[in-house]
Scaffold this motif. Sequence first.
Motif, PDB file in Angstrom:
ATOM      1  N   ARG A 105      -5.711  -2.074   9.873  1.00  0.00           N
ATOM      2  CA  ARG A 105      -5.221  -1.432   8.665  1.00  0.00           C
ATOM      3  C   ARG A 105      -5.687   0.016   8.549  1.00  0.00           C
ATOM      4  O   ARG A 105      -4.956   0.865   8.040  1.00  0.00           O
TER       5      ARG A 105
ATOM      6  N   VAL B 172      -1.099   7.850   4.516  1.00  0.00           N
ATOM      7  CA  VAL B 172      -1.686   7.435   3.243  1.00  0.00           C
ATOM      8  C   VAL B 172      -2.856   8.340   2.879  1.00  0.00           C
ATOM      9  O   VAL B 172      -3.040   8.709   1.726  1.00  0.00           O
TER      10      VAL B 172
ATOM     11  N   ASN C  66      -2.010  -7.496  10.639  1.00  0.00           N
ATOM     12  CA  ASN C  66      -2.579  -6.252  10.098  1.00  0.00           C
ATOM     13  C   ASN C  66      -4.013  -6.475   9.639  1.00  0.00           C
ATOM     14  O   ASN C  66      -4.329  -6.475   8.449  1.00  0.00           O
TER      15      ASN C  66
ATOM     16  N   ILE D   9       2.959   2.214   2.186  1.00  0.00           N
ATOM     17  CA  ILE D   9       3.006   2.776   3.533  1.00  0.00           C
ATOM     18  C   ILE D   9       4.453   2.858   4.003  1.00  0.00           C
ATOM     19  O   ILE D   9       5.213   1.902   3.873  1.00  0.00           O
TER      20      ILE D   9
ATOM     21  N   GLY E   8       1.753   6.012   8.880  1.00  0.00           N
ATOM     22  CA  GLY E   8       0.527   6.633   8.401  1.00  0.00           C
ATOM     23  C   GLY E   8       0.777   7.487   7.178  1.00  0.00           C
ATOM     24  O   GLY E   8       1.703   7.262   6.403  1.00  0.00           O
TER      25      GLY E   8
ATOM     26  N   TRP F 217     -10.241   7.324   0.702  1.00  0.00           N
ATOM     27  CA  TRP F 217      -9.676   5.998   0.510  1.00  0.00           C
ATOM     28  C   TRP F 217      -9.708   5.521  -0.936  1.00  0.00           C
ATOM     29  O   TRP F 217      -8.774   4.865  -1.407  1.00  0.00           O
TER      30      TRP F 217
ATOM     31  N   PHE G  39       0.812  -1.214   0.000  1.00  0.00           N
ATOM     32  CA  PHE G  39       0.000   0.000   0.000  1.00  0.00           C
ATOM     33  C   PHE G  39       0.847   1.266   0.000  1.00  0.00           C
ATOM     34  O   PHE G  39       0.350   2.354   0.259  1.00  0.00           O
TER      35      PHE G  39
ATOM     36  N   TRP H   2      -4.050  -0.401  -3.990  1.00  0.00           N
ATOM     37  CA  TRP H   2      -4.195  -1.820  -3.676  1.00  0.00           C
ATOM     38  C   TRP H   2      -3.100  -2.620  -4.372  1.00  0.00           C
ATOM     39  O   TRP H   2      -2.860  -2.450  -5.567  1.00  0.00           O
TER      40      TRP H   2
ATOM     41  N   PHE I 169      -3.175   3.437   8.100  1.00  0.00           N
ATOM     42  CA  PHE I 169      -3.237   4.365   6.973  1.00  0.00           C
ATOM     43  C   PHE I 169      -3.234   5.833   7.403  1.00  0.00           C
ATOM     44  O   PHE I 169      -2.758   6.691   6.671  1.00  0.00           O
ATOM     45  N   MET I 170      -3.809   6.130   8.583  1.00  0.00           N
ATOM     46  CA  MET I 170      -3.969   7.561   8.887  1.00  0.00           C
ATOM     47  C   MET I 170      -3.863   7.896  10.370  1.00  0.00           C
ATOM     48  O   MET I 170      -4.179   9.015  10.771  1.00  0.00           O
TER      49      MET I 170
ATOM     50  N   LYS J  13      -6.749   7.470  -2.586  1.00  0.00           N
ATOM     51  CA  LYS J  13      -5.396   7.401  -2.059  1.00  0.00           C
ATOM     52  C   LYS J  13      -4.855   5.981  -1.838  1.00  0.00           C
ATOM     53  O   LYS J  13      -3.642   5.780  -1.868  1.00  0.00           O
ATOM     54  N   VAL J  14      -5.729   5.021  -1.591  1.00  0.00           N
ATOM     55  CA  VAL J  14      -5.245   3.675  -1.283  1.00  0.00           C
ATOM     56  C   VAL J  14      -4.840   2.972  -2.576  1.00  0.00           C
ATOM     57  O   VAL J  14      -5.633   2.848  -3.512  1.00  0.00           O
TER      58      VAL J  14
END
Length: 284
Positions: A84, A37, A79, A18, A35, A44, A16, A50, A88-89, A47-48
């Motif tokens: 998760r 992301v 995770n 990260i 974080g 999401w 991802f 996959w 991410f944030m 920005k994510v």
Amino acid sequence: MSHADCLAEINMVAFFDIDVCLCASAVLNCNMPNGGVMDDITQWREKVKWPDMDALDWTHDADGFVRDENLACYARLSNGIFERIHAFMGFEQALQDMLVEPDECREFFLRLAQYKIDLFNKYADCFPLDFVVCADDYGTARAPFFSCEMYEDLLYEPTRRYVEAVHARGVKFFAHCCGCVTPFVPYFVKMGVDGIEIQQDLNDLSAIMKEYGDKLLIEVRPSVQGSSDEDVIASARAFVDTYGAHTNPGSGGTCMGRAATPEQTKLLNDEIVRYSMEKYAAVR
């Protein structure tokens, strides 16, 4: 633990994209996501990134793998679905979003569950797994991070789908869940989790086993009182009499026994097996 506690740090980029700090400390070796992301859950979809599962050579580590039929084959998949989102944030923002943006969180968790299912299937395609231990921590030492109502609304269905997909491959699902998480045990039972790995110093495993022992396999760890071999043997017998199948519904607990030395660890586990067989012979 803070970065200041680390004896050594390695910064890297994980799935991802990260940023992760691999931290070696005197207390624990762990990874700490940095974080960044996304700022909040509404971003999401944008920005994510996959991971492309097919871009990796999943068979590489399976080449030459020989199954020992005397041992169970398992994988730990960490995770989890809740973990998760705060990777991410950040933790505070994740909990805020679960309160104020439940629809976005719900859709994100369902998409993440599908990612976890796809990841598991890649493992299962390569290795003859008997069970997986899937980690998703839900609580502090005092209480859960969120209410049962929030769990039902946001996390139950994604997690249930994950469990269902694992079972579809003929593999057992063990849930690892740190913290004071007893309120979630009925949900594990309802969704068909096969076993749980939760902290016995924060949750009353004996009471949980009395109520759910015929529906869940529960991992417990023997507590050795004293330092002599006689103390180890007495502790093993007390453990069996508390958590064994002759005093609880179901098959009793599964254990991870450890004592002060390798020799006493072997003595502890051997006595647990021997004394268990002695007790179980009377209830066959």
